[in-house]
Design a protein around this motif. Structure first.
Motif, short mmCIF file in Angstrom:
data_model
loop_
_atom_site.label_atom_id
_atom_site.label_comp_id
_atom_site.label_asym_id
_atom_site.label_seq_id
_atom_site.Cartn_x
_atom_site.Cartn_y
_atom_site.Cartn_z
N LYS A 234 -2.46 1.66 9.46
CA LYS A 234 -0.40 1.80 10.25
C LYS A 234 -0.43 2.68 10.96
N ASP A 235 -0.57 3.66 10.74
CA ASP A 235 -0.45 4.95 11.46
C ASP A 235 -0.66 4.56 12.88
N ASP B 16 -4.26 -3.76 9.18
CA ASP B 16 -3.48 -2.56 8.72
C ASP B 16 -3.29 -2.76 7.48
N ASN B 17 -3.96 -3.26 6.11
CA ASN B 17 -3.82 -2.90 4.88
C ASN B 17 -5.79 -2.20 4.73
N GLU B 18 -6.60 -2.88 5.45
CA GLU B 18 -7.81 -2.41 5.01
C GLU B 18 -8.81 -1.19 5.42
N ILE B 19 -7.86 -0.43 6.40
CA ILE B 19 -8.43 0.62 6.63
C ILE B 19 -7.03 1.63 6.83
N ASP B 20 -7.52 2.80 6.12
CA ASP B 20 -6.66 4.33 6.06
C ASP B 20 -6.60 4.54 7.35
N GLY B 21 -5.07 4.96 7.78
CA GLY B 21 -4.72 5.11 8.88
C GLY B 21 -3.99 3.94 10.61
N LYS C 244 -10.26 9.27 11.99
CA LYS C 244 -10.26 8.11 10.88
C LYS C 244 -10.19 7.35 11.16
N VAL C 245 -10.23 6.20 11.20
CA VAL C 245 -10.29 4.56 11.28
C VAL C 245 -11.32 4.35 11.45
N GLN D 261 -14.66 4.05 9.38
CA GLN D 261 -14.33 3.63 7.78
C GLN D 261 -14.89 2.21 8.54
N THR E 232 -6.24 10.38 14.02
CA THR E 232 -6.43 8.84 13.28
C THR E 232 -7.24 8.12 14.25
#
Length: 454
Positions: free
Chosen positions: A95-96, A88-93, A167-168, A171, A164
């Motif tokens: 975690k959302d 969950d920390n390697e891709i922005d969004g 966006k994910v 990446q 989201t």
């Protein structure tokens, strides 16, 4: 050729005789071998091991240890795959999609209820022996998300979920490389992949894990594709699936009050409304209490299973979607599940013969004839059906894939069938030296997010 007579030495003559002798002996040996082989084949029946592998004698095939077997055809003889789980920390969004826009939703809150499979699959993959931490050696990629729970608890709305996800995905170079064909998504509710409104644009080639095989009642198309997606069981309460004493112990058939039951809300669905009316006509045969989610008449966890297990047959009609958790719960309270949902899809059909463990009745024939049919089945036959269900209900349990029989073990076999050795998409190209490039001829190792999506 020379016209001179050929002269054989004594050594040559001996060699010739030896050669002829060997030829005759070999011919005799082959003939004898063929004769005795046919004789033994006709004298002895095939071994039990052979029968287990090639004949469907029971509800499912097992080995000598009693473990379920997957067919060699299309699956391979043993499990051998590597799955990368996105952090969950390697891709922005990301975690959302797991915890909501402000991160206030806990995974434990999402673990409860019939949609808890979205959390369980993620957690079990993190501990799996098939997990790899190297993207370059992965066969498949798992994208964790708890969007059903997050949406219900107000963590994201439909528009935010859609934005989201896009966006994910932008990446993920490996998603781009294969067009998503080697990426796995879980959608644990009746809505299926429709929770991601743009699923048909972005993940229509990806592997979707869902209990739902049909949503054509409310959507133009179903998000489930039987050739690439996998039906997974609903999340049965841990108190009923755990090893040892469960929250409810099945009753002997002779002590059950009702012939059949339906425990659920009407939801203005034709099949469910028919059952409620039928229960009013035959209250001594069919129990259909209106379930309450609050107030003094709300059924508690234990009371729910007590009601469910007080009948010989548990009816599972279609609700908002074709699947229902009651089908899976039936195996643990040990009543025979009766499917009243014509479009339902069931898990692991390559290894389970559902005619041995359940009944499927036309939803258009819900009436007194259904009760008459169920009443005509002798108790000893019901016991046999329940007994066969015990053999396979371990496949509805979300336990580690190290267990010889579990949902995760079965899922590993099904995922192995999806593995491709070569990856390509409409935006993937390759050159004479084997290097993979994009449309601008940039090598794969140099692809930088965010990347354009289709």
């Amino acid at each position: 050729m020379s016209s001179k007579p050929r002269i054989f030495s004594a050594h040559s003559h001996t060699a010739l005789l030896c050669t002829r002798t060997h030829q005759i002996a070999a011919l005799i040996l082959v003939t004898a071998t063929f004769f005795f082989t046919r004789l033994f084949d006709q004298s002895f029946p095939p071994s039990p091991c052979y029968l287990d592998r090639h004949l469907n004698l029971h509800v499912a095939k097992t080995n000598d240890a009693g473990h379920l077997l997957w067919p060699d055809r299309g699956y391979g003889s043993h499990l051998s795959l590597k799955i990368y789980v996105y952090d969950d920390n390697e891709i922005d969004g990301l975690k959302d999609l797991l915890y909501g826009r402000d991160g206030s939703i806990s995974s434990n809150a999402c673990l409860k209820g019939q949609w808890g499979s979205q959390v369980k699959i993620h957690r079990l993959l993190l501990e799996s022996r098939f997990r790899t931490r190297k993207k370059e050696e992965a066969d498949l990629f798992f994208v964790p998300a708890y969007v059903k729970c997050v949406r219900m608890l107000g963590g994201l709305n439909d528009k935010e979920i859609n934005q989201t996800y896009v966006k994910v995905l932008s990446q993920m170079p490996y998603f781009r490389r294969s067009g998503g064909r080697d990426h796995i998504f879980v959608f644990p509710s009746g809505a299926g992949a429709h929770l991601f409104r743009s699923w048909s644009t972005y993940i229509n080639r990806s592997i979707i894990l869902t209990p739902e095989g049909d949503r054509t009642d409310k959507k133009d198309t179903s998000a489930f594709n039987t050739w690439k997606d996998i039906i997974v069981p609903g999340n049965v309460d841990d108190g009923m699936t755990k090893t040892g004493a469960t929250v409810f112990q099945p009753l002997p058939l002779s002590k059950r009050k009702y012939l059949a039951n339906y425990l659920g809300r009407a939801q203005k669905k034709v099949g469910r409304l028919k059952l409620i009316e039928l229960a009013k006509q035959y209250p001594d045969k069919l129990e259909c209490p209106e379930l309450q989610f609050s107030g003094p008449n709300k059924l508690g966890r234990v009371e729910y299973f007590q009601h469910l297990g007080n009948s010989k047959f548990c009816l599972a009609p279609r609700g908002e979607s074709s699947w229902t958790l009651r089908f899976y719960e039936s195996f643990f309270v040990e009543c025979v599940p009766v499917i009243l949902s014509d479009q339902v899809e069931l898990p692991f059909q390559n290894v389970i013969d559902y005619t041995e463990i359940s009944i499927k009745w036309p939803s258009t024939s819900i009436g007194p004839e259904l009760l008459d049919y169920l009443a005509s089945i002798p108790d000893e036959v019901i016991e046999q059906i329940i007994g066969r269900g015990r053999q396979v209900r371990c496949l509805w349990v979300y336990a580690p894939d190290s267990e010889p029989c579990s949902t995760m073990r079965a899922l590993m076999w099904e995922l192995q069938r999806k593995v491709r050795q070569f990856h390509q998409s409409a935006e993937t190209f390759w050159l004479h030296n084997g290097s993979v490039v994009n449309r601008n001829l940039v090598e794969f190792a140099k692809w930088k997010p965010p990347m354009p999506l289709p």
